[in-house]
Design a protein around this motif. Structure first.
Motif, PDB file in Angstrom:
ATOM      1  N   THR A  45      37.507  46.630  38.253  1.00  0.00           N
ATOM      2  CA  THR A  45      38.100  46.628  39.597  1.00  0.00           C
ATOM      3  C   THR A  45      38.678  45.277  39.980  1.00  0.00           C
ATOM      4  N   TRP A  46      37.971  44.209  39.657  1.00  0.00           N
ATOM      5  CA  TRP A  46      38.315  42.921  40.236  1.00  0.00           C
ATOM      6  C   TRP A  46      38.890  41.884  39.267  1.00  0.00           C
ATOM      7  N   LEU A  50      42.222  39.108  41.955  1.00  0.00           N
ATOM      8  CA  LEU A  50      41.772  38.348  43.125  1.00  0.00           C
ATOM      9  C   LEU A  50      42.886  37.538  43.782  1.00  0.00           C
ATOM     10  N   ILE A  53      43.955  37.959  47.545  1.00  0.00           N
ATOM     11  CA  ILE A  53      42.976  38.849  48.171  1.00  0.00           C
ATOM     12  C   ILE A  53      42.702  38.428  49.612  1.00  0.00           C
ATOM     13  N   SER A  57      38.398  42.272  51.661  1.00  0.00           N
ATOM     14  CA  SER A  57      38.238  42.755  50.286  1.00  0.00           C
ATOM     15  C   SER A  57      37.348  41.822  49.478  1.00  0.00           C
ATOM     16  N   ALA A  61      33.790  42.579  47.468  1.00  0.00           N
ATOM     17  CA  ALA A  61      33.509  42.218  46.075  1.00  0.00           C
ATOM     18  C   ALA A  61      32.240  41.383  45.968  1.00  0.00           C
ATOM     19  N   PHE A 113      34.210  36.288  37.720  1.00  0.00           N
ATOM     20  CA  PHE A 113      34.361  36.368  39.172  1.00  0.00           C
ATOM     21  C   PHE A 113      34.361  34.995  39.841  1.00  0.00           C
TER      22      PHE A 113
END
Length: 594
Positions: A45-46, A50, A53, A57, A61, A113
């Protein structure tokens, strides 16, 4: 509760079922499977999505990222606590290693991330997100995350480091723990564990102290080859990673994780080292005189006073003493502490294979902390209970901050523990007769010297060792030399050391598990000394402000947390104020002695 230990009463064992019911708990496997699915979905998904973003949102996350990490932390807390309960059990060791490897495989999907967040360009994008109310309270977490930006590597490198940890650094840590747990020390014909042998260094019987010191030195010397290899390997491992991450000093990564500036730590170290002669050197000279000598043998350093008589304190009495001290300061503090005794959150007995020493493990906010002790009924053990319970209370109060912000930086993590010790000490001192008062003051002074002077000496040992390791592997003899140089400088000319003492560096787990952790103890002790002085002079409301500080967890830095008390750790006089408390205790002892 478990079987009585001598006359100490029933000592509690912890009950880990609040985490998982056991190694084969179906919930454990279900959580691992859930995390595996969620982490794969999170990555899909991420990852690479990013850029640009918005705050809403990004918060979505982060919430998911935090939830996955909390489940993995719960699993590893259970595995670690189970292992600590019996380091000699191969099944527990295997379980912990398997959980570590599986958790690492899952977490590797999440490495991208934090890296991508810190790569936002332009940087004003992250600044705008941090200040956006939509992201509250994660703006604080993002700000703390951004401090690591210049030391981050590529996603590929970060993933590689994480996946290699279980067969690298973590494996060496496990080897150290299990080797230390398996060591036995023969004292007066008895075969003792690490914790039991070290405990005899504060025995009222001098021959026991002497034999214990010699046995510890002999056994550590016999095993010095493996401890030397572990130490060299981990120091080199850290040096390589520090070089890639562009840290200027071996201690820099610790300071960054503690959210404390290099200059603040430097000021602490300088203040403590400059106080050696007025504190530790002076005290041990006085103590040698109490023992009728000009010099004190190292195994008499923590010995009870010659004319003191120390009884065993049953567990139930220790519980009463500590809770009473907490309650006198704040009934709310005692209320937060009481469930540790009521719900089997403490593991107190000494036993073969159990992790030595003491600790408080926070686990996760959705559960509760656990305390490990090796309780043997001495006043110092009561103080250790007060210390670890302080950690536990701090962790419970900070749980409201959530998984990411509940963990307090090490420099402030020792605040509640040392403050709890001080409350308990003052409670014991209040009703003491002159002879007992002298023994208590001496014991507290020695504990503070161990917490401040000795920890900074151990920090200097680490600094010197890591700096020298950059130039090549160190021999056992050289490591022993560095140890003795820093020990003799800090403890002073009144101490005699035999050949075995030079190997005492090898049993200290902080050097292995948490390089440069040790200065946090000195930081915390001096901070609490200054904080307690404010408490003594304060009007009503101090306890409420103190509990608010603990509840903040890792959501604030030391300057913001200490500001309501008029304290500033960046002020050089701050450290002198804390050190003066120790000097004041020594002054009192000289008066009593006179």
């Amino acid at each position: 509760m478990t079987e009585p230990a001598h006359d100490l009463g029933d000592l509690p064992n912890w009950d880990l079922t609040d985490l998982y019911s056991g190694i084969n708990d179906p919930e454990l496997e279900a959580d691992l499977s859930e995390c595996s699915v969620r982490s794969a979905r999170f990555e899909k998904t991420w990852k690479s999505n990013l850029t640009g973003i918005n705050a809403k949102s990004l918060k979505q996350a982060i919430v998911e990222y935090e939830a996955i990490d909390e489940i993995l932390s719960r699993i590893m807390s259970f595995a670690g606590l189970l292992h600590a309960g019996d380091l000699s059990d191969p099944a527990r060791g295997q379980f912990m290693q398997n959980m570590s490897e599986r958790a690492t495989d899952i977490a590797s999907k999440l490495v991208f991330f934090e890296l991508e967040i810190n790569q936002f360009s332009p940087r004003k994008q992250l600044a705008a997100l941090i200040s956006d109310p939509e992201l509250s309270p994660y703006g604080i977490w993002l700000d703390q995350l951004s401090r690591w930006r210049t030391h981050q590597l590529s996603e590929e490198m970060e993933t590689f480091i994480q996946e290699k940890a279980s067969s690298g650094r973590q494996a060496w840590n496990r080897l150290f723990d299990e080797t230390m747990a398996d060591l036995r020390f023969v004292v007066s014909g008895q075969t003792l564990t690490n914790a039991e042998a070290l405990n005899l260094l504060s025995s009222p019987i001098r021959q026991q102290r002497k034999e214990a010191g010699e046995a510890i030195g002999t056994t550590l010397k016999e095993n010095s080859r493996i401890f030397t290899q572990i130490t060299n390997t981990l120091a080199k491992d850290k040096s390589v990673e520090d070089k890639w991450r562009k840290y200027t000093q071996p201690i820099s990564s610790r300071n960054l994780s503690n959210q404390v500036e290099d200059e603040v730590v430097d000021a602490l170290v300088e203040a403590v080292r400059s106080s050696y002669s007025q504190l530790s050197h002076r005290y041990y000279s006085i103590k040698a005189n109490w023992f009728g000598s000009e010099r004190l043998e190292y195994y008499d350093r923590n010995a009870p006073l010659p004319d003191s008589v120390e009884r065993n304190i049953p567990w139930s009495e220790a519980e009463h003493i500590v809770l009473q001290a907490y309650d006198a300061f704040s009934p709310k503090l005692a209320d937060v502490a009481r469930p540790f005794f009521e719900n089997s959150w403490i593991d107190a007995p000494t036993r073969a294979g159990k992790s030595p020493g003491a600790f408080a493990h926070p686990t996760v906010p959705s559960a509760h902390p656990y305390l490990l002790l090796n309780y043997q009924g001495k006043t110092r053990d009561v103080m250790t209970l007060a210390h670890e319970l302080g950690h536990g209370v701090h962790q419970r109060l900070a749980a409201s901050q959530g998984h990411f912000l509940s963990n307090t930086p090490l420099t402030l993590a020792e605040t509640a523990s040392v403050f709890g010790e001080m409350l308990t000490f003052q409670r014991l001192l209040k009703d003491a007769d002159p002879k007992t008062k002298k023994a208590l003051l001496a014991g507290k002074t020695e504990d503070m010297l161990n917490t401040v002077i000795r920890q900074i000496a151990m920090l200097m040992f680490e600094i010197n060792l890591h700096n020298e390791r950059k130039n090549g592997e160190l021999s056992t003899d050289r490591i022993c030399e560095i140890w003795m140089e820093t020990q003799t400088e800090s403890l002073g000319p009144a101490l005699n050391f035999d050949d075995g003492y030079k190997y005492f560096w090898s049993y200290i787990p902080h050097f292995i598990h948490s390089p440069f952790y040790v200065y946090a103890y000195a930081f915390g002790d001096c901070l609490v000394n200054a904080l307690y002085a404010v408490y003594q002079d304060s009007e009503a409301g101090f306890a409420d402000r103190y509990l608010e500080m603990l509840a903040a967890g890792g959501s604030k830095g030391h300057k913001e947390l200490l500001s309501p008390f008029g304290l500033d750790a960046s002020d050089p006089n701050f450290w002198k104020r804390g050190l003066n408390v120790i000097g004041g205790f020594i002054d009192q002892l000289e008066t009593i002695d006179g």
